[in-house]
Structures are given as C-alpha cells and as structure tokens.
Design a protein around this motif. Sequence first.
Motif, PDB file in Angstrom:
ATOM      1  N   UNK A  58       0.841  -1.195   0.000  1.00 10.79           N
ATOM      2  CA  UNK A  58       0.000   0.000   0.000  1.00 10.79           C
ATOM      3  C   UNK A  58       0.881   1.252   0.000  1.00 10.79           C
ATOM      4  N   UNK A  59       0.787   2.058  -1.063  1.00 11.05           N
ATOM      5  CA  UNK A  59       1.605   3.265  -1.154  1.00 11.05           C
ATOM      6  C   UNK A  59       1.206   4.319  -0.125  1.00 11.05           C
ATOM      7  N   UNK A  60      -0.018   4.238   0.361  1.00 15.31           N
ATOM      8  CA  UNK A  60      -0.483   5.211   1.346  1.00 15.31           C
ATOM      9  C   UNK A  60      -0.310   4.705   2.783  1.00 15.31           C
ATOM     10  N   UNK A  61       0.303   3.567   2.932  1.00 14.45           N
ATOM     11  CA  UNK A  61       0.480   2.994   4.267  1.00 14.45           C
ATOM     12  C   UNK A  61       1.352   3.900   5.129  1.00 14.45           C
ATOM     13  N   UNK A  62       0.980   4.067   6.383  1.00 15.39           N
ATOM     14  CA  UNK A  62       1.773   4.875   7.307  1.00 15.39           C
ATOM     15  C   UNK A  62       2.452   3.968   8.322  1.00 15.39           C
ATOM     16  N   UNK A  63       3.203   4.583   9.189  1.00 15.56           N
ATOM     17  CA  UNK A  63       3.959   3.810  10.180  1.00 15.56           C
ATOM     18  C   UNK A  63       3.023   2.996  11.066  1.00 15.56           C
TER      19      UNK A  63
END
Length: 345
Positions: free
Chosen positions: A204-209
């Motif tokens: 997922x390119x929008x995945x965050x920490x």
Amino acid sequence: MRESRDKQAQKNTKHSNKNVIIAASAIAAIVVITGIGSGYAYASNSAYGSYESRVESAKESDSKLVKKIAEAQSLVKATKESDVLDKTVLDSLSKSVKTGETREGVPDVGNVGRWNLWSVSKASASVSNDMTEANDSINSIGKAMGKVEASKTAKQVKDAKDTLNKAISDAETLYKDSEGKVQDDKTRESLKTAIDNAKKASGDKKADVKSLTAATDALSKAVKSVNDSKNAKAQADAQNQAQEQAQQAQAQAQSVGTPSGGYSGYAYSNVGGSYSGGASQSAPSYSNTGSPSGGSVSGGTSNGGTWDWKNAKDSVGGGFSPITKDNINPDGSATGGGDSHGNMW
C-alpha cells in the motif's frame, strides 16, 4: 459744473473697483496658502500614524521570526542525518535559519519628526521592508522545517516497511518448514492469513507507520503461535519416545530367561543358608574354621559368607568333606568328600 461732478464720480468709481479687486486677490491668496498648510499637516500626521502602526507590526513579525528560528534550531539539533530520507533537507533548513538570523530585530531609523513628511515616509518604507523580509524568512524556515518533518516521516515509513518485509520473509520460511511439525495446524492457517495481510500492507503506497507496525505485530503473534505449537509437539514427541524406549527396555528385561548352571532345585538347611533360583551367582566362600556367614543365595546374588567344614551337617546329619589333593583322581574326579546323600563337595 455738472459735467465736472460727473467726471469726478466716474473717477471715484474706477478707483473703488480696483481696491475691491486687490482685496479679493489678497483674500484668495490667503485662502490658498492656508489650505496648502492644512493639507500638508494632515498628510504628515496621517503618515506618522501609519509609520507607528508599521513599527508595531514589524515588532510582531520580528518576535515571530525569533520564535521560528528557535524552533528550527531545536529541530536541526534533534535530527540526525540517519533520521531523514533526504539529507539535503537539513542543509536547506540550516541555510534558512542563517538568513533569518540576519533579519532579526526592527531597524533603527533615528528620530522621526511627526511633521516632517519626507522623514516619516522614509522611515515607514524602511520598517515595511524589514517586516516583509522577516515574514519571508518565517515562511521560508517554516517550509524548510516541513520538508525535514516530511523526510523524517518518509524514513520512518521506509524503516517500518523494511521491518515488515523482513518479517514476511521469515514467516514464509517458517510456514513452509513447519508443515507436519505443529501440534495444532490451525496456527499455520492463521500464520498464512497474517502473511497475506502483511503483504497487502507493505504494498500500500499510502500505508503509514501505524498500519505497517500493526501488520508487523499481527505477523509476530502468528509466528509465535506456530513456534509454540512446534515446541509443544516436539516435547510431546520426546515424551512418547522416552516412554516407548522405557517399555522396550522393560520388555527385554522380562524376556531374559533363567540361566543354567545355578543352584536351582537344591536346598540345604542347617548349614547356614540355602541355594535356590535360576540366575548365575557367585558361591559363598568356605574355610575350615569359623561358622557359616551370609544367608540364602538366590537370583544371582553373591553370598559373602564363609563355610565351616568342621561343623557343617547336611539335612540328615551327615558331614561334609572338602575336595583336596588326597581325594582327587588323576582324571580330576573326586574320590571322597561327599555328604550323607553322596553329593561330593
């Protein structure tokens, strides 16, 4: 006579008109001069008020600049090159801070006269320019700080994704190697689901920490469940193997028969002990003196007693005699030394 009076009247009228014109001109000049003076005073006063307002605004901008510089310096000090994905953002921030430091403070324009319109205008322009530069630095430093924070976040996301990908690789290896080696196969099914979810999070390119860390934690729990199940099965297998070995050893011990050559079937009473059992055993020692020692000998147990040949009697009262050189034939057979039953010793 009358004609002379008319001429005089006309002359007086012309003179009066001239005086009126002169007076009117003077009054007009006075009005113009008064108007100009009033306009200048108004303009000067208005300009000075504007100047004072700009000075206050410049002080506020300077205060914001000083605060922003302090924040930027703290960020630079707290951020290492390894904390950011792009190291150049730290250099840009440092340059912006240095530029801002040269713009701190409000310029000293000297004594500005309220009624000196030129002086007021000049001072106002200087303050306005300073305020513009301060605001520009505030914006520049703010943008540079934003880039540093964004780069830090990008580095954290990359690190979290790298950690997750490593966990995925290890989990896949465990999933393959644990086939048939777990006590509960449902743990492997849960591990496979966790691996699939982790791969989706990693891609997922929008995945965050936060989401990446959550996927890693879920995968770690699934891995632990499989390892626990593996250990439980290994322990159970070891216990079963130990039990089987113990049973085999017991069965082998029970299958061992009674060896020949023992003192089975003979019992000697009144001579200090009896001999029975089928296992091989060491016979008691005998001597010509003393009394028998030790008890019965059976099952391969060694009797450590001594035998008194002088006082020994068999079950019917007969005596015993030891085998000596005097009662041994050349072929090794005994010629005497038996009990009352004919048994030779």
